[in-house]
Design an enzyme around this catalytic site. Sequence first.
Site: not given
Ligand code: APR
Length: 258
Positions: A74, A111, A126, A137, A155, A158, A195-196, A239
């Site tokens: 962290y 971020d 998030h 509240c 707060c 409240c 990126g998810t 990205a």
């Molecule tokens: N550009 C785009 N995508 C990328 C890059 C990059 N440079 N590098 C990695 N990735 C991809 C990976 O392949 C992966 O599929 O981004 C994705 C990241 O996945 P996670 O790390 O699981 O992120 P996320 O989907 O946001 O996680 C969801 O999990 O731990 C919790 O709260 C946390 O918000 C987060 C949630």
Amino acid sequence: MNEAIERAADILVSRRYVVCLTGAGMSVESGIRPFRGPGGIWTEHGEPPLDDYGRFVDDPAGYWRNLIEPSGLYRDLYLALQAARPHQGHLALADLERRGVVRHVITQNIDDLHRQAGNVNVAEIHGNYTLCRCVVCGTRIGRQDVDTSSLPPRCAECFGVMKSDVVVFGEPIPQDVGSICAEQTDMADCMILVGTSAYVYPAAGFPRRVKEQSGVLIEIGPHLTDISGMCDHVVRGTAAEALPLLNDAVASRLDRRE
Ligand code: APR
């Protein structure tokens, strides 16, 4: 990748209401580690326990001591957040909003980089690490404006307990941002995923919802994910590489229309 970019641009300019869902991969090129996939924090250390919110409720003062002086993973994450700046991909996404092509960004990232890049319509599902929120509240104030002389901070509206705006595992998504995400997802006839890993709900449910309502999914990311197979179009790139190219391709199409 260029052919995939051109195809993605064709799709974007032909859709009525485009929403972008971003995850940790969006900020990797700003120096923040992802959670899953190559280099992922949880990939390395295992998924975290899902009871963080229960521990906050049981000991809010202890939660605040860890927040004020984070340690281990962290602390590393907090230092990366403080050092991070928007990259070209964030700036391109802000351009796409200004062009009226991307209507809203739903981000799982805490971020603040989409806002710093200039996006206005941003739903931070998030939370945002620069803010604190009252758990009663929902009032949000800047982290630097919270009086931590006694813990947990209360707060001013409240007297409820304040915490970081960052949603921890086990914590309900704040109602205000949850409603915006649901509304935007319902209106979307196209969702760009950047990126998810599409692993954590409720955010992972949004692209699936768009698909159910016959919308189009475009995935931008370097690796295969759980949702790649459901996407209509995939741009295998990062990205910071792909989004500026996509923005340029969209701009040239819009210029031709004028
Ligand atoms: N550009 C785009 N995508 C990328 C890059 C990059 N440079 N590098 C990695 N990735 C991809 C990976 O392949 C992966 O599929 O981004 C994705 C990241 O996945 P996670 O790390 O699981 O992120 P996320 O989907 O946001 O996680 C969801 O999990 O731990 C919790 O709260 C946390 O918000 C987060 C949630």
